[in-house]
Design an enzyme around this catalytic site. Structure first.
Site, short mmCIF file in Angstrom:
data_model
loop_
_atom_site.label_atom_id
_atom_site.label_comp_id
_atom_site.label_asym_id
_atom_site.label_seq_id
_atom_site.Cartn_x
_atom_site.Cartn_y
_atom_site.Cartn_z
N HIS A 1 81.61 46.38 -21.79
CA HIS A 1 82.12 46.43 -20.52
C HIS A 1 81.06 45.77 -19.39
O HIS A 1 81.60 44.81 -18.71
CB HIS A 1 82.08 47.65 -20.05
CG HIS A 1 82.36 47.91 -18.48
ND1 HIS A 1 83.84 48.03 -18.36
CD2 HIS A 1 82.03 48.14 -17.33
CE1 HIS A 1 84.06 48.24 -16.80
NE2 HIS A 1 83.00 48.25 -16.18
N GLU A 2 79.89 45.95 -19.51
CA GLU A 2 79.03 45.33 -18.57
C GLU A 2 78.73 43.85 -18.73
O GLU A 2 78.52 43.14 -17.91
CB GLU A 2 77.73 46.07 -18.53
CG GLU A 2 77.77 47.44 -18.16
CD GLU A 2 77.94 47.71 -16.61
OE1 GLU A 2 78.01 46.90 -15.74
OE2 GLU A 2 78.81 48.71 -16.35
N HIS B 1 81.38 42.04 -16.88
CA HIS B 1 80.58 41.47 -15.59
C HIS B 1 79.72 40.31 -15.65
O HIS B 1 79.86 39.44 -14.91
CB HIS B 1 80.07 42.69 -14.88
CG HIS B 1 81.07 43.79 -14.34
ND1 HIS B 1 82.00 43.65 -13.31
CD2 HIS B 1 80.72 44.97 -14.85
CE1 HIS B 1 82.51 44.90 -13.36
NE2 HIS B 1 81.84 45.76 -13.96
N HIS C 1 81.49 37.11 -15.85
CA HIS C 1 82.27 36.65 -14.47
C HIS C 1 81.08 36.06 -13.58
O HIS C 1 81.35 34.80 -13.23
CB HIS C 1 82.50 37.90 -13.87
CG HIS C 1 83.77 37.90 -12.81
ND1 HIS C 1 84.28 38.69 -12.10
CD2 HIS C 1 84.23 36.63 -12.33
CE1 HIS C 1 84.96 38.15 -11.28
NE2 HIS C 1 84.94 37.01 -11.13
#
Length: 682
Positions: A471-472, A475, A478
């Site tokens: 999940h991290e 980020h 991105h």
């Protein structure tokens, strides 16, 4: 020390302008901020004193050029203050908080600057601009207006005072929470009380105790959220109860770290600020500049999901209680029992023991052959550890990211392990933001809070920790992939209720066959995870989703309830307010406590998610719809990755996020995939 010798005041000269952390000391920060504040103020004054008519170049682009030193200093300091907050760093942050708030207001509320921005905005249709430039004008005007730039001088003075006090209170909240979380770590004298934990978990607990000077003991430190990974394995009910009780008590014990008064004052001041800005509540103020648009839209979604989630919770509770009743020593299910009994049900129903999966999730293999592998397959990027580059803490590792054509992408920093000076939870933040205007490439960091085992022991992750890492890293991708001209749009600078979307999408690769088969290998034997177990894992995707959804929705509604209050609302009892709010939405089950209670809800009282914690489920609508798109179009392919990178990750904040989604998907997102994923579709 002089300005010339302060390493924060000049580009480091290191690759990607990675700060020279070896040279930076705590005493450098406040002097550097003082210089950076003054420099930024001079740059803004030069814009507002210009005699020429406002244009994009002499106003909007000039704003984007300004503040480069301040950005550099702030990125470094706030990276360190969240990940390695020593007592000295915490003292600096307390001094800095009102100074930073005052400086930001001095810029955002400058009436001369606002006039120039408004003039450019008014003539927007008559100016020849790129799409990014046009959107930049719109965002600057909207954000300054939203911040209060159109208020009169007296109202601005009041607003500035409110912002400074709120900044200080958020710092106090986080400092109290870190101290109380450390203080409430649960020590055990007898290792038999920890029966059920793995050798690695016991090693980590012994190491944590030793670092606190508790020789011959075992210390269970607390994560940010209410539950604890150990609750699923601990066989001793009293041990489970002690851990859950400690978690729930944070910030509400009547000691020096009590956050109840801090919460009450933050809520009241946020409501006052919203009223000053013309909004009925802080929630109305926040959502007005998000994709949701209003707290009513948020409430509709939360209530629509809460009712079926509560029904699922009751079905799950009944199944757990039935298993307990059939045991040799029946008891009434309580919150601290849920994870443990759920694992027994999972084993009975699906023949899966999640604790037994940990030997297959060795951290380095998950990182290299799972997280990095999936990114390489999708986007063509490669990761090379740079042992010559030093991060802010010895435990943080630096990787250079290179594109398929050999061109540089940026640096990725991973800080995996928990420590007393690191705040709870997991997050990504930039250390250097990408901007073509400034000629910078991104440096981003992922922080997790995995317990570090003893010397020579492998780091074996739980499935939840694997999920957090993927999940991290979403980020981080991105932040690494966004390619914009203006720093305002860099990386994850998007609407709060959109920012979780790319990170949630990246979770899909955890159980994707070719990815899982590449990283899920037994750390001793190298054997692959049994495909039959993998199939059973996939079959459990809606298992316990009532609990998972309800605890999340409860926290989201609690956030909304606090921030829908009017300025004159009086909350005498924080616990009573929580209970009433959860009863109102039907999520007041005593066996499913809210994921975060108010006094340790750092996302909303010390982070950027106030009135915005709903954004995870809001973004998950897009995420679930996107996962369906990947499945329909061949999954883990460069073609799919390049499309997702170019049309969503790559645009950063330079495009309206819902327009970017429509460009990628060809239509708006549909909610049906989310309902199916969460087991809420009937």
């Amino acid at each position: 020390m002089t300005d010339a010798t302060n390493p924060l005041l000049h580009p480091s000269g290191l690759p990607y302008e990675l700060p020279d952390f070896r040279a930076i000391r705590p005493e450098h920060y406040l002097p550097a901020f003082e210089v950076a504040f003054a420099e930024h103020r001079r740059e803004i004054d030069a814009i507002t004193r210009a005699r020429s008519a406002p244009t994009f170049e002499n106003t909007i682009a000039a704003i984007e050029r300004a503040g480069e030193t301040l950005d550099r200093v702030a990125h470094v300091f706030y990276t360190v203050s969240s990940a390695d907050a020593t007592a000295e760093i915490q003292q600096i942050e307390e001094v800095l908080a009102p100074l930073m708030a005052a400086h930001e207001d001095a810029i955002r509320l400058d009436e001369r600057l606002y006039w120039r921005v408004a003039q450019v905005h008014e003539r927007l249709d008559d100016i020849e601009l790129t799409a990014e430039q046009r959107y930049l004008v719109q965002r600057h005007f909207r954000e300054m207006t939203h911040a209060g730039a159109a208020l009169d001088a007296e109202a601005k003075a009041t607003l500035t005072a409110l912002n400074q006090r709120l900044s200080s209170l958020s710092t106090t909240f986080e400092k109290n929470l870190l101290a109380d979380t450390n203080d409430l770590a649960v020590a055990f004298d007898d290792v038999t009380a920890l029966a059920g934990l793995s050798t690695g978990e016991l090693s980590a607990a012994a190491r944590a105790a030793s670092e606190r000077g508790l020789q011959g003991q075992w210390l269970i430190t607390l994560p940010l959220f209410t539950g604890h990974p150990a609750l699923a394995s601990l066989r001793d009910r009293e041990s489970r109860r002690r851990i859950m009780s400690a978690s729930l008590a944070r910030g509400s014990r009547g000691n020096a770290y009590d956050n109840r008064g801090v919460v009450q004052e933050i809520v009241r001041l946020r409501a006052e600020r919203a009223a000053l800005l013309g909004y009925a509540s802080h929630a109305a103020y926040v959502t007005a500049d998000e994709t949701a648009g209003s707290p009513e839209a948020v409430e509709r979604m939360l209530r629509e999901l809460a009712a079926p989630a509560a029904r699922n919770v009751e079905r799950e509770r009944a199944a757990l209680q039935e298993l307990i009743d059939d045991s040799d020593a029946p008891y009434a299910l309580e919150a601290h029992d849920w994870a443990y009994v759920t694992e027994r049900v999972r084993q009975a129903r699906y023949d899966i023991d999640t604790a037994a999966l940990r030997p297959f999730f060795e951290a380095e293999r998950v990182l290299q052959d799972g997280v990095f592998f999936a990114a390489t397959q999708l986007y063509g990027v490669t990761f090379t550890e740079r042992h010559d580059l030093v991060a802010y803490h010895p435990g943080a590792r630096v990787f250079e990211v290179t594109d398929a054509d050999g061109s540089p992408v940026g640096l990725y920093v991973l800080d995996l392990y928990t420590r007393d000076s690191k705040r709870g939870g997991a997050w990504m933040n930039p250390i250097v933001s990408q901007s073509a205007l400034r000629g910078t490439l991104p440096v981003v960091v992922n922080n997790l809070n995995v317990s570090e085992p003893g010397e020579g022991e492998p780091t074996l992750l739980t499935l939840d920790e694997v999920t957090t890492l993927f999940h991290e890293f979403g980020h981080a991708l991105h932040g690494l992939f966004a390619r914009v001209t203006y720093p305002h749009f860099a990386g994850t600078n998007v609407f709060r209720d959109f920012v979780e979307f790319p990170s949630q999408v990246n979770e899909m690769w955890i159980l994707w066959s070719e990815v899982l088969d590449n990283y899920a290998r037994h750390h001793e034997t190298g054997e692959r995870l049994d495909p039959a177990i993998v199939e059973r894992l996939r079959a459990t995707e809606t298992f316990d989703q009532g609990h998972a959804t309800a605890e999340y929705l409860a926290a989201s509604w609690l956030d909304q309830a606090w921030h829908r209050l009017a300025p004159d609302a009086v909350v005498a009892d924080v616990a009573a307010f929580e209970a009433a709010a959860l009863a109102d939405i039907g999520l007041d089950s005593p066996v499913v406590p809210t994921r975060y209670s108010s006094t340790y809800f750092a996302h909303v009282f010390a982070g950027g998610y106030s009135a915005g914690y709903y954004s995870y489920i809001w973004s998950e609508v897009l995420d679930a719809d996107t996962v369906d798109w990947f499945r329909e179009n061949g999954g883990l392919t460069r073609e799919n990755g390049d499309r997702f990178r170019a049309r969503l990750l790559g645009v950063g904040g330079s495009t309206d996020p819902l327009e970017a989604y429509r460009d990628f998907r060809g239509r708006d997102a549909e909610i049906a995939p989310l309902l199916k994923r969460r087991g809420l579709d009937g």
